[in-house]
Scaffold this motif. Structure first.
Motif, PDB file in Angstrom:
ATOM      1  N   MET A   1      35.885   6.249  -8.513  1.00 40.82           N
ATOM      2  CA  MET A   1      34.920   5.704  -7.580  1.00 40.82           C
ATOM      3  C   MET A   1      35.368   4.308  -7.153  1.00 40.82           C
ATOM      4  N   SER A   2      35.288   4.030  -5.881  1.00 42.84           N
ATOM      5  CA  SER A   2      35.676   2.734  -5.345  1.00 42.84           C
ATOM      6  C   SER A   2      34.761   1.628  -5.852  1.00 42.84           C
ATOM      7  N   THR A   3      35.326   0.458  -6.009  1.00 42.53           N
ATOM      8  CA  THR A   3      34.518  -0.684  -6.433  1.00 42.53           C
ATOM      9  C   THR A   3      34.204  -1.611  -5.270  1.00 42.53           C
ATOM     10  N   VAL A   4      34.713  -1.285  -4.082  1.00 42.34           N
ATOM     11  CA  VAL A   4      34.546  -2.153  -2.916  1.00 42.34           C
ATOM     12  C   VAL A   4      33.974  -1.356  -1.749  1.00 42.34           C
ATOM     13  N   ILE A   5      33.041  -1.982  -1.044  1.00 40.90           N
ATOM     14  CA  ILE A   5      32.493  -1.410   0.183  1.00 40.90           C
ATOM     15  C   ILE A   5      32.801  -2.388   1.306  1.00 40.90           C
ATOM     16  N   GLU A   6      33.411  -1.908   2.366  1.00 40.83           N
ATOM     17  CA  GLU A   6      33.661  -2.727   3.543  1.00 40.83           C
ATOM     18  C   GLU A   6      33.081  -2.017   4.754  1.00 40.83           C
ATOM     19  N   GLN A   7      32.489  -2.809   5.626  1.00 43.61           N
ATOM     20  CA  GLN A   7      31.920  -2.239   6.840  1.00 43.61           C
ATOM     21  C   GLN A   7      32.146  -3.202   7.995  1.00 43.61           C
ATOM     22  N   ALA A   8      32.758  -2.697   9.041  1.00 41.63           N
ATOM     23  CA  ALA A   8      32.911  -3.486  10.260  1.00 41.63           C
ATOM     24  C   ALA A   8      31.560  -3.555  10.953  1.00 41.63           C
ATOM     25  N   VAL A   9      31.234  -4.724  11.485  1.00 46.37           N
ATOM     26  CA  VAL A   9      30.001  -4.907  12.250  1.00 46.37           C
ATOM     27  C   VAL A   9      30.335  -5.618  13.545  1.00 46.37           C
ATOM     28  N   GLU A  10      29.522  -5.368  14.529  1.00 49.35           N
ATOM     29  CA  GLU A  10      29.672  -6.059  15.803  1.00 49.35           C
ATOM     30  C   GLU A  10      28.744  -7.257  15.792  1.00 49.35           C
ATOM     31  N   ALA A  11      29.318  -8.426  15.765  1.00 50.22           N
ATOM     32  CA  ALA A  11      28.528  -9.655  15.776  1.00 50.22           C
ATOM     33  C   ALA A  11      28.608 -10.263  17.169  1.00 50.22           C
ATOM     34  N   ARG A  12      27.521 -10.847  17.593  1.00 51.88           N
ATOM     35  CA  ARG A  12      27.512 -11.540  18.886  1.00 51.88           C
ATOM     36  C   ARG A  12      27.273 -13.011  18.634  1.00 51.88           C
ATOM     37  N   LEU A  13      28.217 -13.814  19.078  1.00 51.37           N
ATOM     38  CA  LEU A  13      28.133 -15.252  18.908  1.00 51.37           C
ATOM     39  C   LEU A  13      27.122 -15.821  19.900  1.00 51.37           C
ATOM     40  N   VAL A  14      26.167 -16.596  19.388  1.00 49.73           N
ATOM     41  CA  VAL A  14      25.183 -17.244  20.250  1.00 49.73           C
ATOM     42  C   VAL A  14      25.811 -18.547  20.715  1.00 49.73           C
ATOM     43  N   ALA A  15      25.970 -18.673  22.027  1.00 48.42           N
ATOM     44  CA  ALA A  15      26.611 -19.855  22.607  1.00 48.42           C
ATOM     45  C   ALA A  15      25.757 -20.385  23.747  1.00 48.42           C
ATOM     46  N   ALA A  16      26.153 -21.547  24.245  1.00 50.74           N
ATOM     47  CA  ALA A  16      25.418 -22.156  25.357  1.00 50.74           C
ATOM     48  C   ALA A  16      25.538 -21.319  26.626  1.00 50.74           C
ATOM     49  N   HIS A  98      24.400 -12.785  16.024  1.00 54.78           N
ATOM     50  CA  HIS A  98      23.455 -11.669  15.970  1.00 54.78           C
ATOM     51  C   HIS A  98      24.210 -10.440  15.489  1.00 54.78           C
ATOM     52  N   VAL A  99      23.576  -9.701  14.589  1.00 59.01           N
ATOM     53  CA  VAL A  99      24.132  -8.429  14.110  1.00 59.01           C
ATOM     54  C   VAL A  99      23.010  -7.407  14.187  1.00 59.01           C
ATOM     55  N   ARG A 100      23.338  -6.182  14.529  1.00 54.12           N
ATOM     56  CA  ARG A 100      22.315  -5.134  14.541  1.00 54.12           C
ATOM     57  C   ARG A 100      21.751  -4.953  13.140  1.00 54.12           C
ATOM     58  N   SER A 101      20.448  -5.000  13.029  1.00 54.06           N
ATOM     59  CA  SER A 101      19.790  -4.864  11.727  1.00 54.06           C
ATOM     60  C   SER A 101      20.122  -3.526  11.079  1.00 54.06           C
ATOM     61  N   GLY A 102      20.257  -2.489  11.882  1.00 52.28           N
ATOM     62  CA  GLY A 102      20.602  -1.168  11.354  1.00 52.28           C
ATOM     63  C   GLY A 102      21.946  -1.165  10.644  1.00 52.28           C
ATOM     64  N   GLU A 103      22.909  -1.906  11.176  1.00 58.04           N
ATOM     65  CA  GLU A 103      24.220  -1.989  10.530  1.00 58.04           C
ATOM     66  C   GLU A 103      24.102  -2.684   9.174  1.00 58.04           C
ATOM     67  N   ILE A 104      23.278  -3.725   9.121  1.00 55.91           N
ATOM     68  CA  ILE A 104      23.073  -4.441   7.859  1.00 55.91           C
ATOM     69  C   ILE A 104      22.356  -3.550   6.858  1.00 55.91           C
ATOM     70  N   GLU A 106      22.350  -0.291   6.686  1.00 60.64           N
ATOM     71  CA  GLU A 106      23.297   0.740   6.249  1.00 60.64           C
ATOM     72  C   GLU A 106      24.246   0.176   5.193  1.00 60.64           C
ATOM     73  N   PHE A 107      24.759  -1.017   5.431  1.00 58.85           N
ATOM     74  CA  PHE A 107      25.652  -1.668   4.482  1.00 58.85           C
ATOM     75  C   PHE A 107      24.933  -1.934   3.160  1.00 58.85           C
ATOM     76  N   LEU A 108      23.732  -2.492   3.221  1.00 58.46           N
ATOM     77  CA  LEU A 108      22.982  -2.799   2.006  1.00 58.46           C
ATOM     78  C   LEU A 108      22.660  -1.539   1.209  1.00 58.46           C
ATOM     79  N   LYS A 109      22.357  -0.450   1.900  1.00 57.69           N
ATOM     80  CA  LYS A 109      22.088   0.811   1.197  1.00 57.69           C
ATOM     81  C   LYS A 109      23.328   1.256   0.418  1.00 57.69           C
ATOM     82  N   ALA A 110      24.491   1.131   1.045  1.00 61.21           N
ATOM     83  CA  ALA A 110      25.733   1.512   0.364  1.00 61.21           C
ATOM     84  C   ALA A 110      25.972   0.625  -0.859  1.00 61.21           C
ATOM     85  N   THR A 111      25.639  -0.663  -0.751  1.00 63.14           N
ATOM     86  CA  THR A 111      25.824  -1.550  -1.919  1.00 63.14           C
ATOM     87  C   THR A 111      24.860  -1.184  -3.028  1.00 63.14           C
TER      88      THR A 111
END
Length: 138
Positions: A1-16, A98-104, A106-111
């Protein structure tokens, strides 16, 4: 069983500027460090032009989905429908993404599937950590 979980997420940088650029970020969890989450941003997305990794608690990320959390360098809060804001405070300035809450979620569930909340201490090898600490002290 893997000891590491990695998940790519789409983040949006809040800028001026009105358009928020998309940043490919990565969330990482390693059961050998069971209380921590790492969020990595690639070199092109940073002011310094090098990959940047922020480490914060899994508990902070989970609580920040429900309401504003954090008082230090990393703060997390819900934003509108389906988004979560992560604030990263450094001497050079503050970055908000900003990150989609659903992606977070999903990641937290896997952890939690890998290491259930409240059982983190069972993953830690305290004897090995103490041995390394004592070895480095000599």
């Amino acid at each position: 069983m893997s000891t590491v979980i990695e998940q790519a997420v789409e983040a949006r940088l809040v800028a001026a500027a009105p358009r928020m650029p998309t940043i490919p970020a990565k969330l990482r969890y390693d059961r050998r460090d069971p209380f921590a989450i790492r969020m990595t941003f690639p070199a092109p997305a940073t002011l310094e032009g090098v990959e940047v990794c922020w480490t914060f608690s899994r508990e902070l990320l989970a609580a920040g989905l429900q309401g504003p959390e954090g008082h230090g360098d990393v703060r997390v809060r819900p934003y509108g429908y389906g988004r979560t804001v992560l604030e990263f405070h450094a001497p050079e300035g503050t970055a908000l993404v900003h990150v989609r809450s659903g992606e977070i979620r999903e990641f937290l569930k896997a952890t939690r599937d890998l290491v259930p909340v409240g059982r983190e201490h069972l993953q830690m090898d305290l004897d090995d950590g103490l041995a390394r600490l004592m070895r480095d002290a000599c």
